[in-house]
Design a protein around this motif. Structure first.
Motif, PDB file in Angstrom:
ATOM      1  N   GLY A 147       6.535  55.588  80.951  1.00 53.14           N
ATOM      2  CA  GLY A 147       6.055  56.233  79.727  1.00 53.14           C
ATOM      3  C   GLY A 147       4.853  55.510  79.163  1.00 53.14           C
ATOM      4  N   GLY A 148       4.378  55.971  78.064  1.00 50.02           N
ATOM      5  CA  GLY A 148       3.228  55.371  77.388  1.00 50.02           C
ATOM      6  C   GLY A 148       2.302  56.464  76.903  1.00 50.02           C
TER       7      GLY A 148
ATOM      8  N   ILE B  33      13.876  51.066  74.080  1.00 49.74           N
ATOM      9  CA  ILE B  33      15.145  51.500  73.492  1.00 49.74           C
ATOM     10  C   ILE B  33      15.537  50.647  72.282  1.00 49.74           C
ATOM     11  CG2 ILE B  33      15.959  52.480  75.654  1.00 49.74           C
ATOM     12  CD1 ILE B  33      17.913  50.102  75.898  1.00 49.74           C
ATOM     13  N   ALA B  34      14.781  49.567  72.043  1.00 50.67           N
ATOM     14  CA  ALA B  34      15.068  48.698  70.888  1.00 50.67           C
ATOM     15  C   ALA B  34      14.409  49.259  69.633  1.00 50.67           C
ATOM     16  CB  ALA B  34      14.572  47.283  71.155  1.00 50.67           C
ATOM     17  N   ASP B  35      15.120  49.138  68.525  1.00 47.01           N
ATOM     18  CA  ASP B  35      14.598  49.587  67.238  1.00 47.01           C
ATOM     19  C   ASP B  35      13.538  48.594  66.768  1.00 47.01           C
ATOM     20  OD1 ASP B  35      14.114  50.255  64.576  1.00 47.01           O
ATOM     21  OD2 ASP B  35      16.216  50.801  64.197  1.00 47.01           O
ATOM     22  N   ARG B  36      12.295  49.018  66.780  1.00 44.77           N
ATOM     23  CA  ARG B  36      11.173  48.117  66.467  1.00 44.77           C
ATOM     24  C   ARG B  36      10.994  47.856  64.982  1.00 44.77           C
ATOM     25  NH1 ARG B  36       6.948  48.444  71.213  1.00 44.77           N
ATOM     26  NH2 ARG B  36       8.461  48.797  72.848  1.00 44.77           N
ATOM     27  N   SER B  37      11.863  48.427  64.158  1.00 43.26           N
ATOM     28  CA  SER B  37      11.795  48.086  62.732  1.00 43.26           C
ATOM     29  C   SER B  37      12.491  46.752  62.478  1.00 43.26           C
ATOM     30  CB  SER B  37      12.392  49.204  61.865  1.00 43.26           C
ATOM     31  OG  SER B  37      13.739  49.435  62.193  1.00 43.26           O
ATOM     32  N   PHE B  38      13.065  46.167  63.541  1.00 40.78           N
ATOM     33  CA  PHE B  38      13.674  44.839  63.486  1.00 40.78           C
ATOM     34  C   PHE B  38      12.942  43.939  64.465  1.00 40.78           C
ATOM     35  CE2 PHE B  38      16.918  47.853  62.317  1.00 40.78           C
ATOM     36  CZ  PHE B  38      17.567  47.237  61.239  1.00 40.78           C
ATOM     37  N   THR B  39      13.002  42.645  64.247  1.00 43.56           N
ATOM     38  CA  THR B  39      12.442  41.700  65.198  1.00 43.56           C
ATOM     39  C   THR B  39      13.192  41.836  66.521  1.00 43.56           C
ATOM     40  OG1 THR B  39      11.877  40.165  63.426  1.00 43.56           O
ATOM     41  CG2 THR B  39      12.023  39.252  65.652  1.00 43.56           C
ATOM     42  N   ILE B  40      12.447  41.897  67.614  1.00 37.38           N
ATOM     43  CA  ILE B  40      13.056  42.071  68.923  1.00 37.38           C
ATOM     44  C   ILE B  40      13.655  40.734  69.377  1.00 37.38           C
ATOM     45  CG2 ILE B  40      12.662  42.671  71.344  1.00 37.38           C
ATOM     46  CD1 ILE B  40      12.289  45.063  69.535  1.00 37.38           C
TER      47      ILE B  40
ATOM     48  N   HIS C 117      13.374  60.512  66.329  1.00 39.65           N
ATOM     49  CA  HIS C 117      12.358  61.406  66.890  1.00 39.65           C
ATOM     50  C   HIS C 117      11.450  60.643  67.859  1.00 39.65           C
ATOM     51  CE1 HIS C 117      13.611  64.580  64.242  1.00 39.65           C
ATOM     52  NE2 HIS C 117      13.553  63.739  63.223  1.00 39.65           N
ATOM     53  N   GLY C 118      12.057  59.730  68.612  1.00 42.69           N
ATOM     54  CA  GLY C 118      11.309  58.945  69.582  1.00 42.69           C
ATOM     55  C   GLY C 118      10.862  59.776  70.762  1.00 42.69           C
ATOM     56  N   SER C 119      10.237  59.113  71.690  1.00 44.30           N
ATOM     57  CA  SER C 119       9.685  59.787  72.863  1.00 44.30           C
ATOM     58  C   SER C 119      10.788  60.222  73.825  1.00 44.30           C
ATOM     59  CB  SER C 119       8.727  58.837  73.578  1.00 44.30           C
ATOM     60  OG  SER C 119       9.450  57.782  74.191  1.00 44.30           O
ATOM     61  N   GLY C 120      10.446  61.184  74.672  1.00 46.67           N
ATOM     62  CA  GLY C 120      11.356  61.603  75.728  1.00 46.67           C
ATOM     63  C   GLY C 120      11.669  60.453  76.671  1.00 46.67           C
TER      64      GLY C 120
ATOM     65  N   PRO D  93      19.061  45.811  67.461  1.00 43.98           N
ATOM     66  CA  PRO D  93      19.715  47.124  67.475  1.00 43.98           C
ATOM     67  C   PRO D  93      18.869  48.101  68.298  1.00 43.98           C
ATOM     68  CG  PRO D  93      18.686  46.709  65.351  1.00 43.98           C
ATOM     69  CD  PRO D  93      18.532  45.456  66.151  1.00 43.98           C
ATOM     70  N   LEU D  94      19.540  49.126  68.800  1.00 48.14           N
ATOM     71  CA  LEU D  94      18.850  50.146  69.587  1.00 48.14           C
ATOM     72  C   LEU D  94      18.312  51.238  68.683  1.00 48.14           C
ATOM     73  CD1 LEU D  94      21.352  50.419  72.552  1.00 48.14           C
ATOM     74  CD2 LEU D  94      19.342  48.957  72.340  1.00 48.14           C
ATOM     75  N   ILE D  95      17.374  52.031  69.215  1.00 47.17           N
ATOM     76  CA  ILE D  95      16.849  53.145  68.431  1.00 47.17           C
ATOM     77  C   ILE D  95      17.995  54.103  68.132  1.00 47.17           C
ATOM     78  CG2 ILE D  95      14.473  52.992  69.272  1.00 47.17           C
ATOM     79  CD1 ILE D  95      15.087  55.338  71.181  1.00 47.17           C
TER      80      ILE D  95
END
Length: 177
Positions: free
Chosen positions: A82-83, A124-131, A143-146, A136-138
């Motif tokens: 993806g990208g 798949i990681a929720d980027r609103s948190f520090t990785i 409404h993320g990408s396919g 946490p996962l998305i």
């Protein structure tokens, strides 16, 4: 995680950047390696590395069943990438990055493969948190990408099987280049 010796491994996506390097490293460690590729020309390249080629596709369960025969471990590196530059559709991502993973897991189970390593993505990681390793996962309903949703679905499918006793390891690399 239990330590075990894996005698012969199958690497899916063996002609890609990640899969080819996994093959190269495994051969250099003295492992027997079978590489799953879709094209005969890619099989010739694998032979030069000391890898036994297997023609097939993760979207073709019959070819996976053949490739899994005599295998102790699988490193699943095949994917539609993806990208923002990707021309793949949500259906492409779903077919390969979700259903293809299910096919790999099913074939590994049917062939009594001892360990399967699923290489996925930090998408798949929720980027609103520090990785971190505890990120946490998305959300499933985001409404993320396919791409991210197909990868998330395959992660949950693998986790379900791991919870039921299958030896499945997940790798989410931060980058590959």
């Amino acid at each position: 995680i239990k330590t075990m010796t894996v005698e012969k491994i199958l690497v899916s996506g063996a002609s890609g950047l990640l899969g080819a390097n996994v093959c190269r490293i495994a051969v250099s460690q003295g492992r027997q390696v079978r590489g799953l590729v879709r094209k005969a020309a890619d099989a010739e390249v694998l032979k030069k590395l000391g890898v036994e080629p297997a023609l097939g596709d993760i979207c073709d369960p019959a070819s996976l069943a053949r490739a899994m025969q005599g295998i102790d471990g699988v490193i699943h590196a095949a994917a539609v990438i993806g990208g923002t530059w990707s021309t793949a559709t949500a259906q492409d991502f779903d077919a390969v990055n979700y259903h293809g993973v299910i096919n790999v897991l099913d074939a590994a189970r049917a062939a009594n493969v001892r360990r399967t390593v699923l290489i996925s993505t930090l998408a798949i990681a929720d980027r609103s948190f520090t990785i971190t390793e505890n990120s946490p996962l998305i959300p499933v309903d985001s409404h993320g990408s396919g791409y991210a949703h197909a990868k998330l679905g395959s992660f949950y499918a693998g986790m379900h099987r791991a919870c039921r006793g299958e030896e499945i390891v997940f790798v989410l690399p931060g980058a590959m280049y």
